[in-house]
Each structure stands twice: as structure tokens, then as C-alpha cells.
Design a protein around this motif. Sequence first.
Motif, short mmCIF file in Angstrom:
data_model
loop_
_atom_site.label_atom_id
_atom_site.label_comp_id
_atom_site.label_asym_id
_atom_site.label_seq_id
_atom_site.Cartn_x
_atom_site.Cartn_y
_atom_site.Cartn_z
N UNK A 69 0.79 -1.19 -0.09
CA UNK A 69 -0.01 -0.04 0.16
C UNK A 69 0.80 1.31 0.09
N UNK A 70 1.07 1.88 -1.16
CA UNK A 70 1.93 3.11 -1.09
C UNK A 70 1.45 4.22 -0.37
N UNK A 71 1.94 4.91 0.28
CA UNK A 71 1.95 5.91 1.06
C UNK A 71 0.75 7.08 0.75
N UNK A 120 14.16 3.65 -1.91
CA UNK A 120 15.13 4.74 -1.60
C UNK A 120 16.04 5.06 -2.83
N UNK A 121 16.53 4.20 -3.49
CA UNK A 121 17.45 4.43 -4.56
C UNK A 121 16.66 5.13 -5.75
N UNK A 122 15.45 4.66 -5.79
CA UNK A 122 14.57 5.27 -7.12
C UNK A 122 14.39 6.88 -6.53
N UNK A 123 14.04 6.99 -5.41
CA UNK A 123 13.57 8.34 -4.80
C UNK A 123 15.11 9.33 -4.97
N UNK A 124 16.21 8.71 -4.71
CA UNK A 124 17.32 9.33 -4.83
C UNK A 124 17.51 9.85 -6.21
N UNK A 125 17.58 8.94 -7.11
CA UNK A 125 17.41 9.19 -8.81
C UNK A 125 16.46 10.26 -9.10
N UNK A 126 15.23 10.29 -8.39
CA UNK A 126 14.17 11.12 -8.96
C UNK A 126 14.06 12.13 -7.71
N UNK A 133 10.49 12.63 -6.31
CA UNK A 133 9.65 11.43 -5.67
C UNK A 133 10.25 11.38 -4.46
N UNK A 134 11.01 12.18 -3.75
CA UNK A 134 11.36 12.05 -2.40
C UNK A 134 9.97 12.07 -1.41
N UNK A 135 10.03 11.24 -0.44
CA UNK A 135 8.78 10.85 0.39
C UNK A 135 8.26 9.63 0.02
N UNK A 136 8.37 8.92 -1.07
CA UNK A 136 7.71 7.97 -1.43
C UNK A 136 7.83 6.56 -0.51
N UNK A 137 6.91 5.77 -0.11
CA UNK A 137 7.09 4.99 0.55
C UNK A 137 5.87 3.83 0.46
N UNK A 164 8.40 1.13 4.05
CA UNK A 164 9.61 0.97 2.96
C UNK A 164 9.99 2.05 2.26
N UNK A 165 11.08 2.50 2.26
CA UNK A 165 11.71 3.43 1.44
C UNK A 165 11.80 4.73 1.95
N UNK A 166 11.73 4.54 3.45
CA UNK A 166 11.71 5.97 4.03
C UNK A 166 12.90 6.15 5.05
#
Length: 285
Positions: free
Chosen positions: A55-57, A106-112, A115-119, A187-189
Amino acid sequence: MARVELFARTEIGCVRERNEDAFIVANITTGVRGLRPTTTVQELTESIGLIGVCDGMGGAAAGDQASRIAAETLYDKLMAATALNEASNVQEAMLGAVVGANRAIAEYARQHPGKRGMGTTMTGVLIYGHELHIVHVGDSRAYIRRGRTLTQLTSDHSIVGQMVATGQLTADQARSYEHRNVLLQALGVQPTIQPELVVANPCAGDVLMVCSDGLTGPLDDNHILEIMLKHHDPVRCCRALTEAACAAGGPDNVTVGIARFLGEGLPIPDPNQGVQVRRASHTLQ
């Protein structure tokens, strides 16, 4: 011969503009995924099955991408595991999969940067012979219906989940609590996560359900159980549950996965004993 019948369904609901949930149904033995005949019916002695919900945030950047990455990474990491021949190896593979998903998001958010804050949450179940191995982060849930009893297998990694666990709130009070959607883990945060590993043994006639909080928000456990008792077929059960959540207002995306255990070789449930669960938490990065 003992077998499991699986299905999953997702709905956008009545309020959200897009669906940020994702599910995975797969046969890890053959590598086939999706709602196909070789994944929706699997022999327990011949296949290792996978079913999971992410479930995406809600409201966060790219929650739909986060849930998709998590579901795909769970599948990919388990497919890459080469030693799924003992329970200890299975648990190691499940933990490796959740760590991999955390890093991938986390890597996807770093490259984009936009998109920071995605989880996302993750509740993934590996059906390994006559055992269920569950890896869990967030407030999606796994349940087992045994007879006329519905047992929650996972713990909610949320503020209200913690308050219910410590007796500060009842389950009914938690449903209307102001901060009920605030997660303690996703996850990802953060680089460090504390996934919960849960192991349970299904009996003949048991029904496993994994779901996002789009189901458990508008519907309480008694309502969910009532629907599950009316619809034994996994396809009809998934449809009935998601439609009931939408009929109750559908405030969030709703995703449900069902696995029904049937056939000879499964233990007969003891009416005097509930579902026995073994659980442990791990700190990983």
C-alpha cells in the motif's frame, strides 16, 4: 492432495484519484506470476506460492510506484533465492527481499528528487509446504479465518496499532482515532527497518487473507468475517470484500488477496485451539 487456491483484487475506491496499492500472486517454483491457472491453484507439495499486498503511502510522492517496486522486488528476490529447502533459508530469503525492497525504493527516490517521500507498506506471504512465512512492514494486514473465527496474524506498525497493543485504545476506538493513518514504519523512508516475521501452519479449510487498510478502515473484523463466511470461493470473496469497502464509502484504495487451503494431507483444525503463531522482529538495513 493438499492444494491452495489463490486470488487477489484491487479497487481505486471512491475518493482517491489513483490507485497506490499493488499486489503479487506468483508460483515461485515455476516463476509464473499474475492471476493465471498455474498460480491461482497450486499443489502444496509441488509449488512454493507467493501472495502479497503493498500500500503506497497515501498523499506521498509516487506511492503507486513505491508499492509496485516493493511487490516486484519481493518477487524478484525470492525467485533469485537458490536455497529454499529449509525453513531457516526461507526466512532469510524473506528478510533479504524486504531489505531489497527498502533499498530499491530509496534508490529510486534518490535518482528522482521529485519523488522524495515515497514509501509503502508490505505484507508478503510465502506458502512453503504446510507453513506460511509472512514478512510485514506497515499497517496492511494478514489474517486467517478458521471456522467462524478471524485471527489477525500481523501487528500494525502505526501509532494506533501501538496504542492498541499497549491497551491505550480499544480496536473500536482506534478506528476513529485522529492519527490512525500515521505509520511508524514504511519501506523506502528510512535506511533501517524492523520487519515482523510471522510463521503459522494452515489447517484444512483455513482461509488466509492479506489486505490493505482500505479494507480494514471502513469495515471492522466482524463485518469482514461475515462476508468471508458467505463467499468461500477466493474470486467471489475478493470481489465481495472490495465491493463492500467501496459501498462503505471507499475512502482509500482497497486491495484483498485470498488463499484457501483444501485437500488431504492438511491437519484437521482443533476446535478448542486457535491459530498458533510464531513471530519475531528484526532490525535490518
